[in-house]
Scaffold this motif. Structure first.
Motif, PDB file in Angstrom:
ATOM      1  N   ALA A 107       0.656   9.265  -2.083  1.00  0.00           N
ATOM      2  CA  ALA A 107      -0.365   8.246  -2.358  1.00  0.00           C
ATOM      3  C   ALA A 107      -1.642   8.866  -2.910  1.00  0.00           C
ATOM      4  CB  ALA A 107      -0.675   7.468  -1.088  1.00  0.00           C
ATOM      5  N   ALA A 161      -7.197   6.064   6.548  1.00  0.00           N
ATOM      6  CA  ALA A 161      -7.916   5.631   5.336  1.00  0.00           C
ATOM      7  C   ALA A 161      -6.924   5.373   4.207  1.00  0.00           C
ATOM      8  CB  ALA A 161      -8.889   6.718   4.907  1.00  0.00           C
ATOM      9  N   HIS A 178      -5.139   5.318   0.814  1.00  0.00           N
ATOM     10  CA  HIS A 178      -5.090   6.150  -0.404  1.00  0.00           C
ATOM     11  C   HIS A 178      -4.481   5.329  -1.528  1.00  0.00           C
ATOM     12  CE1 HIS A 178      -6.311  10.290   0.431  1.00  0.00           C
ATOM     13  NE2 HIS A 178      -6.175   9.899   1.673  1.00  0.00           N
ATOM     14  N   PHE A 183       0.820  -1.225   0.000  1.00  0.00           N
ATOM     15  CA  PHE A 183       0.000   0.000   0.000  1.00  0.00           C
ATOM     16  C   PHE A 183       0.846   1.263   0.000  1.00  0.00           C
ATOM     17  CE2 PHE A 183       0.743  -1.657   4.220  1.00  0.00           C
ATOM     18  CZ  PHE A 183       1.404  -0.589   4.804  1.00  0.00           C
ATOM     19  N   LYS A 215      -8.291  10.615  16.964  1.00  0.00           N
ATOM     20  CA  LYS A 215      -7.847  11.684  16.055  1.00  0.00           C
ATOM     21  C   LYS A 215      -8.457  11.529  14.680  1.00  0.00           C
ATOM     22  CE  LYS A 215      -3.130  12.807  16.987  1.00  0.00           C
ATOM     23  NZ  LYS A 215      -1.738  12.785  16.513  1.00  0.00           N
ATOM     24  N   LYS A 239       8.481  13.303  18.568  1.00  0.00           N
ATOM     25  CA  LYS A 239       7.650  12.085  18.477  1.00  0.00           C
ATOM     26  C   LYS A 239       8.173  11.346  17.256  1.00  0.00           C
ATOM     27  CE  LYS A 239       3.473  12.247  16.630  1.00  0.00           C
ATOM     28  NZ  LYS A 239       2.097  12.669  16.398  1.00  0.00           N
ATOM     29  N   TYR A 258       1.051  10.566   2.576  1.00  0.00           N
ATOM     30  CA  TYR A 258      -0.260  10.530   1.926  1.00  0.00           C
ATOM     31  C   TYR A 258      -0.282  11.297   0.621  1.00  0.00           C
ATOM     32  CZ  TYR A 258      -2.342   8.248   5.794  1.00  0.00           C
ATOM     33  OH  TYR A 258      -2.646   7.325   6.727  1.00  0.00           O
ATOM     34  N   ASN A 271       1.002   6.526  20.380  1.00  0.00           N
ATOM     35  CA  ASN A 271      -0.295   6.499  19.698  1.00  0.00           C
ATOM     36  C   ASN A 271      -0.468   5.163  19.005  1.00  0.00           C
ATOM     37  OD1 ASN A 271      -0.855   9.110  20.466  1.00  0.00           O
ATOM     38  ND2 ASN A 271       0.009  10.013  18.610  1.00  0.00           N
ATOM     39  N   GLU A 298      -0.908  -1.012  10.704  1.00  0.00           N
ATOM     40  CA  GLU A 298      -1.644  -1.488   9.505  1.00  0.00           C
ATOM     41  C   GLU A 298      -2.867  -2.276   9.959  1.00  0.00           C
ATOM     42  OE1 GLU A 298      -0.106   0.457   8.084  1.00  0.00           O
ATOM     43  OE2 GLU A 298       2.036   0.182   8.108  1.00  0.00           O
ATOM     44  N   LEU A 346      -4.770   0.884   9.544  1.00  0.00           N
ATOM     45  CA  LEU A 346      -4.955   1.208   8.127  1.00  0.00           C
ATOM     46  C   LEU A 346      -6.205   0.459   7.655  1.00  0.00           C
ATOM     47  CD1 LEU A 346      -3.804   2.322   5.410  1.00  0.00           C
ATOM     48  CD2 LEU A 346      -2.557   0.170   5.215  1.00  0.00           C
ATOM     49  N   HIS A 380       7.271  15.360  14.172  1.00  0.00           N
ATOM     50  CA  HIS A 380       6.842  13.964  14.000  1.00  0.00           C
ATOM     51  C   HIS A 380       7.762  13.366  12.929  1.00  0.00           C
ATOM     52  CE1 HIS A 380       3.173  11.167  12.931  1.00  0.00           C
ATOM     53  NE2 HIS A 380       4.304  10.603  12.635  1.00  0.00           N
ATOM     54  N   PRO A 432       5.071   7.654  17.639  1.00  0.00           N
ATOM     55  CA  PRO A 432       3.849   7.779  16.844  1.00  0.00           C
ATOM     56  C   PRO A 432       3.192   6.402  16.675  1.00  0.00           C
ATOM     57  CG  PRO A 432       5.763   7.829  15.399  1.00  0.00           C
ATOM     58  CD  PRO A 432       6.290   7.700  16.817  1.00  0.00           C
ATOM     59  N   GLY A 433       2.008   6.396  16.067  1.00  0.00           N
ATOM     60  CA  GLY A 433       1.235   5.146  16.045  1.00  0.00           C
ATOM     61  C   GLY A 433       1.326   4.352  14.765  1.00  0.00           C
ATOM     62  N   GLY A 434       2.199   4.757  13.844  1.00  0.00           N
ATOM     63  CA  GLY A 434       2.213   4.117  12.519  1.00  0.00           C
ATOM     64  C   GLY A 434       2.710   2.685  12.532  1.00  0.00           C
ATOM     65  N   GLY A 435       2.517   2.026  11.386  1.00  0.00           N
ATOM     66  CA  GLY A 435       3.038   0.679  11.202  1.00  0.00           C
ATOM     67  C   GLY A 435       2.135  -0.427  11.713  1.00  0.00           C
ATOM     68  N   ILE A 485      -5.681   6.623  15.785  1.00  0.00           N
ATOM     69  CA  ILE A 485      -5.881   7.341  14.523  1.00  0.00           C
ATOM     70  C   ILE A 485      -6.232   6.332  13.432  1.00  0.00           C
ATOM     71  CG2 ILE A 485      -4.836   8.988  12.886  1.00  0.00           C
ATOM     72  CD1 ILE A 485      -2.679   8.651  15.664  1.00  0.00           C
TER      73      ILE A 485
HETATM   74  O1  V47 Z   1       2.120   3.326   9.035  1.00  0.00           O
HETATM   75  C1  V47 Z   1       1.173   4.424   4.220  1.00  0.00           C
HETATM   76  C2  V47 Z   1       0.045   4.630   6.490  1.00  0.00           C
HETATM   77  C3  V47 Z   1       1.183   5.409   8.280  1.00  0.00           C
HETATM   78  C4  V47 Z   1      -0.535   4.651   2.924  1.00  0.00           C
HETATM   79  O2  V47 Z   1       0.889   8.934  15.776  1.00  0.00           O
HETATM   80  C5  V47 Z   1      -0.942   4.771   4.243  1.00  0.00           C
HETATM   81  O3  V47 Z   1       0.090  10.944  15.808  1.00  0.00           O
HETATM   82  C6  V47 Z   1      -3.071   5.086   3.550  1.00  0.00           C
HETATM   83  O4  V47 Z   1       1.062   6.530  11.360  1.00  0.00           O
HETATM   84  N1  V47 Z   1      -2.762   4.974   2.265  1.00  0.00           N
HETATM   85  C7  V47 Z   1       2.057   6.546   8.784  1.00  0.00           C
HETATM   86  N2  V47 Z   1      -2.203   4.985   4.568  1.00  0.00           N
HETATM   87  C8  V47 Z   1       1.228   7.733   9.327  1.00  0.00           C
HETATM   88  C9  V47 Z   1       0.913   7.587  10.800  1.00  0.00           C
HETATM   89  C10 V47 Z   1       0.403   8.746  11.588  1.00  0.00           C
HETATM   90  C11 V47 Z   1      -0.205   9.803  10.960  1.00  0.00           C
HETATM   91  C12 V47 Z   1      -0.649  10.882  11.725  1.00  0.00           C
HETATM   92  C13 V47 Z   1      -0.467  10.924  13.094  1.00  0.00           C
HETATM   93  C14 V47 Z   1       0.164   9.848  13.725  1.00  0.00           C
HETATM   94  C15 V47 Z   1       0.399   9.902  15.196  1.00  0.00           C
HETATM   95  C16 V47 Z   1       0.592   8.741  12.980  1.00  0.00           C
HETATM   96  O5  V47 Z   1       0.597   5.794   7.056  1.00  0.00           O
HETATM   97  C17 V47 Z   1       1.824   4.111   7.953  1.00  0.00           C
HETATM   98  C18 V47 Z   1       0.748   3.458   7.113  1.00  0.00           C
HETATM   99  O6  V47 Z   1      -0.174   2.811   7.929  1.00  0.00           O
HETATM  100  N3  V47 Z   1       0.128   4.625   5.019  1.00  0.00           N
HETATM  101  N4  V47 Z   1       0.782   4.445   2.913  1.00  0.00           N
HETATM  102  C19 V47 Z   1      -1.512   4.753   1.891  1.00  0.00           C
HETATM  103  N5  V47 Z   1      -1.219   4.598   0.600  1.00  0.00           N
END
Ligand code: V47
Length: 372
Positions: free
Chosen positions: A330, A258, A260, A78, A295, A146, A327, A220, A185, A224, A115, A180-183, A255
């Protein structure tokens, strides 16, 4: 004047009773919320919880995003951000000096957070990350750092031969403030294997946050949605986050992210619709009874849906997000930054009271400008 409220359909009555009595919702309740056609009724229940917790406040912060490298070993289907190898068109890695200049050119008075999320770059040394944090701490001491998703922390642990606790302790020593809260999925193995089978699994992601919370760091969490996951897998994801939060209490905000669909290898799937987005916000507010903040990340929802989300369970709009990349690569059509006054106007016109916060949700009082 009589206060009119929409009827709650009879199939949602048991859930409505639980919500009113502040009882925990089950997996089956979550599934029913996700599949029930009456979005407004679901939103009304989520709004009840949101107002019980936060009244009319919507939080925001003044932040800056840095992606110091997009070179990445992982092959997430993705992702439109990572360029797999150094030397490929548009692959980049900032030197410390370039990162410093990049921040200098964008940091504004009153910003409180940076961030940082990067690719899993095989060519960097452990010192690079420590020096990046040290540089930011000494040159921009006003910014809370962060940084690094649990996926990156796991990668550091494997690559540099350290435990999660050692990685986190050294990063904190160099200036890390929170994760942060990413990864995250989607945790369900069936979907995760297909989407991003070569990065840390659900248990590993959760373990990194468990260790971080044990060390006193806040973090956080995310999900996804809108790729190949099934409704049951969405609810399962939220239940796993809720269980860890019962243990540690260290998550500040959830968070929902969605999907993309442009410029990546999963592209054929259409993006989630506005009703999917609002339902996910509402579902997460209702299921995550122990995570304080939900969020609506305007970058991915678009500013209009993020505004509506303030009536469907969300109480936070993230921040000014100066220069978002993930984003926008994407296909996100949102602006890549908002000014503070634009954010406040969006929140006010959603009928909410904008309140600036720090990364850890301390209220930041508005600066009083002398009259005359
Ligand atoms: O882990 C990557 C996602 C995340 C795409 O902690 C996609 O405050 C959609 O985690 N379509 C990173 N999603 C962003 C994130 C985040 C954002 C804002 C605030 C915080 C916070 C954390 O973006 C990735 C992945 O899950 N991602 N590509 C895509 N094409």
């Amino acid at each position: 004047m009589q206060h009119l409220s929409p009827m709650i359909p009879k199939e949602l009555m048991t859930i409505a009773e639980k919500v009113r009595n502040q009882q925990r919702l089950s997996f089956d309740d979550g599934l029913q919320i996700l599949l029930h056609p009456d979005l407004l009724a679901v939103g009304q229940l989520a709004n009840l919880v949101r107002e019980r917790l936060h009244g009319d406040i919507t939080y925001y912060n003044k932040n800056l995003h840095l992606n110091a490298t997009n070179v990445c070993e992982a092959g997430c289907l993705f992702c439109s951000f990572a360029r797999l190898e150094e030397g490929m068109p548009s692959a980049y890695t900032m030197s410390l000096e370039q990162a410093k200049q990049w921040i200098e050119q964008r940091v504004k008075p009153g910003m409180t957070e940076i961030h940082i999320v990067n690719g899993l770059n095989p060519n960097l040394s452990w010192e690079y990350y420590l020096d990046l944090l040290r540089m930011i701490r000494s040159s921009f001491p006003q910014l809370h750092i962060k940084a690094f998703t649990a996926v990156e922390i796991h990668y550091f642990s494997e690559k540099y031969g350290k435990s999660y606790a050692e990685v986190l302790e050294e990063l904190v020593e160099a200036g890390l403030g929170s994760l942060p809260g990413g990864g995250a999925e989607i945790f369900a193995p069936r979907a995760r294997r297909k989407l991003c089978g070569d990065k840390v699994d659900a248990d590993g992601w959760l373990e990194v946050h468990r260790v971080a919370h044990t060390l006193g760091l806040y973090s956080n969490c995310t999900m996804l949605y809108g790729t190949i996951e099934r409704p049951e897998e969405r609810v399962d994801h939220l239940m796993r986050l809720r269980s860890l939060q019962d243990e540690t209490g260290g998550f500040q905000a959830f968070i929902p992210l969605a999907y993309h669909p442009e410029n990546n290898r999963l592209g054929k799937i259409p993006a989630p619709t506005a009703t999917d987005d609002l339902r996910l916000i509402a579902l997460s507010r209702l299921m995550l009874d122990n995570i304080p903040h939900i969020k609506a990340y305007w970058v991915m929802l678009g500013v209009k849906v993020a505004q509506l989300a303030q009536r469907f369970g969300s109480n936070d709009m993230d921040g000014t997000v100066t220069e978002e990349k993930i984003y926008h690569m994407a296909g996100s059509a949102s602006p890549n930054a908002l000014t503070e006054s634009e954010l406040r106007r969006l929140i006010e016109s959603a009928g909410r009271r904008p309140v600036e916060r720090s990364t850890t949700y301390q209220i930041i009082e508005p600066v009083q400008h002398a009259a005359g």
